[in-house]
Design a protein around this motif. Sequence first.
Motif, PDB file in Angstrom:
ATOM      1  N   SER B 177      24.708  47.964  31.657  1.00 59.43           N
ATOM      2  CA  SER B 177      24.057  48.175  32.942  1.00 59.43           C
ATOM      3  C   SER B 177      23.192  49.426  32.901  1.00 59.43           C
ATOM      4  N   SER B 195      24.560  43.032  30.166  1.00 58.27           N
ATOM      5  CA  SER B 195      25.326  43.219  31.397  1.00 58.27           C
ATOM      6  C   SER B 195      24.464  43.118  32.636  1.00 58.27           C
ATOM      7  N   ALA B 196      25.116  42.891  33.753  1.00 60.84           N
ATOM      8  CA  ALA B 196      24.441  42.943  35.045  1.00 60.84           C
ATOM      9  C   ALA B 196      23.830  44.323  35.201  1.00 60.84           C
ATOM     10  N   GLY B 197      22.581  44.365  35.647  1.00 62.06           N
ATOM     11  CA  GLY B 197      21.915  45.646  35.813  1.00 62.06           C
ATOM     12  C   GLY B 197      21.200  46.121  34.561  1.00 62.06           C
ATOM     13  N   ARG B 213      23.916  38.399  31.705  1.00 57.17           N
ATOM     14  CA  ARG B 213      24.242  38.654  33.108  1.00 57.17           C
ATOM     15  C   ARG B 213      23.153  39.465  33.785  1.00 57.17           C
ATOM     16  N   GLU B 236      20.657  37.602  36.344  1.00 57.42           N
ATOM     17  CA  GLU B 236      20.151  38.051  37.651  1.00 57.42           C
ATOM     18  C   GLU B 236      18.725  37.565  37.835  1.00 57.42           C
TER      19      GLU B 236
END
Lengths: 270, 275
Positions: B177, B195-197, B213, B236
């Motif tokens: 992130s 990762s997310a972000g 993600r 995302e």
Amino acid sequence: MATVIVVTSGKGGVGKTTTSASFATGLAQRGYRTVVIDFDVGLRNLDLIMGCERRVVYDFVNVINSEANLNQALIRDKRVDNLYILPASQTRDKEALTKEGVEKILNELKQSFDYVVCDSPAGIERGALMALYFADEALVVTNPEVSSVRDSDRILGILASRSRRAEQGDPPVKEHLVLARYAPDRAHRGDMLTVEDVLEILGIPLLGVIPESPAVLQSSNAGVPVILEDGSDAGAAYGDLVERFLGKDLPHRFTMSQKKGFLKRLFGGS
Amino acid sequence: MEPGQGRLSHEHVPRRGLACRITLKTSVQPEVFHAVMLLRSPHLASEDPLPFELKGSLFTLTVLHLFKPDRTAIERYLAEKIKQAPSFFNNTPVVIDLEGMAEPRDGVDFKGLYDLLRGHGMIPVGIRNGSPKQQASARLAGLPVLPESRAASAAKKPERAEPTPARSRLVNHPVRSGQQIYAPDGDLIVLGAVSAGAEVIADGNVHIYGVLRGRALAGVKGDLETRIFCQSLEAELISIAGHYRISEQLEPTDRGKAVQVRLVEDRLIIEQLTR
């Protein structure tokens, strides 16, 4: 040569200071000379959790500014041998932490200690960066909750790119996951992320699962690291965590219904 | 007399600009107007022929590619060449090209070179390429610097692109992130999860051998042919050449699947990869 361990998380209130206090105490109990440093300059808490707030004379920033020497600032724990606390300054801010100053103190501490535990402040600003910069290993404290997991992910990225080991191309900082405030039944009901969920997102080895426990709050208010509370589940979990850190292979307790699935994961189940 | 026409006689026309317009209106001598536009000369006599006219034209010229400004060596080789085809070098205009110089920084004695070539029947008309210093000294010797021909520069481009194939960037750790990884000119290959972000960006394709993600953007410089590949789609945002879809717009059936994403007529197409 001493090992420098940062206890960090990104997010605030997840249990960094609680973990730092119990982890350092646990190492000292097992005979290692240990010092725990509060990097949260301006928001001093570690001394309260360790129950030594009334013995603070000089602090971390005083030593950085050469206003006191280390021996004057280090507070010797009254309950556990080999344990020392270097408190943060409450009247200053994080700008007082310079890379040179922190390095000088860490080098000095490494001469006489086995483990130097750095209790990081929340956030990803100067205080947190200084706390992790010189680390050899990191305990990343996470709660089973999405925002906490994401912030831990962010901190892992910073450890991998902005620590001294990363900058100098040395072997990377060794990462350990500490999952704190875990309530297995709530995770099982879907109110919380499960151990597996968190491990899948963060992808680092699990060092310990600390159950949500009233003992943590009680011992914090009493100024006693929870690891010293005999008979408390959180204390026992921290005890296991320290043993695992020192190389013992212990099964994870306090994950209850998740236990089976998790072990399957650990030992190569598909 | 009709207005606008009569008061000026045709004898007056040549001397005045205004008069020219009138001549045009009466459409007596359209070719005079043409000359006005071309040169704006005050001496526009319909009777006098024009002294000159300027027009652009293309010529085929012999180009002398100079490698070494060594006078004796040039003279020797020149004599040899002329022996082979004496008439070819008779009053032949040549352009001296400096691009192939072995030592590009060497000074060139353009005056000496000019005399040498003239002595052998060639007429240097200018130079091409060379360093700014060489160009300055050529100008001093009376040789203009000619612009690089379009055909030559166009031909050069693919030749230069080929020896340096687009390089891929390989990332063998998870992208966390807040991290942003960009592969300029080529593909981006990520061995771990994104990762997310986190953001992974490439001018070429994006390959993720883990869970996606975060955000993945391929062809950010506008390449419509680029694709995104990932082992598990939980993104995302995905984007190819600026055409994007956010998490909400992903089909639930594609979620968590190994997919490739490509662009077909401005639409992002997500296809599950069959194993």
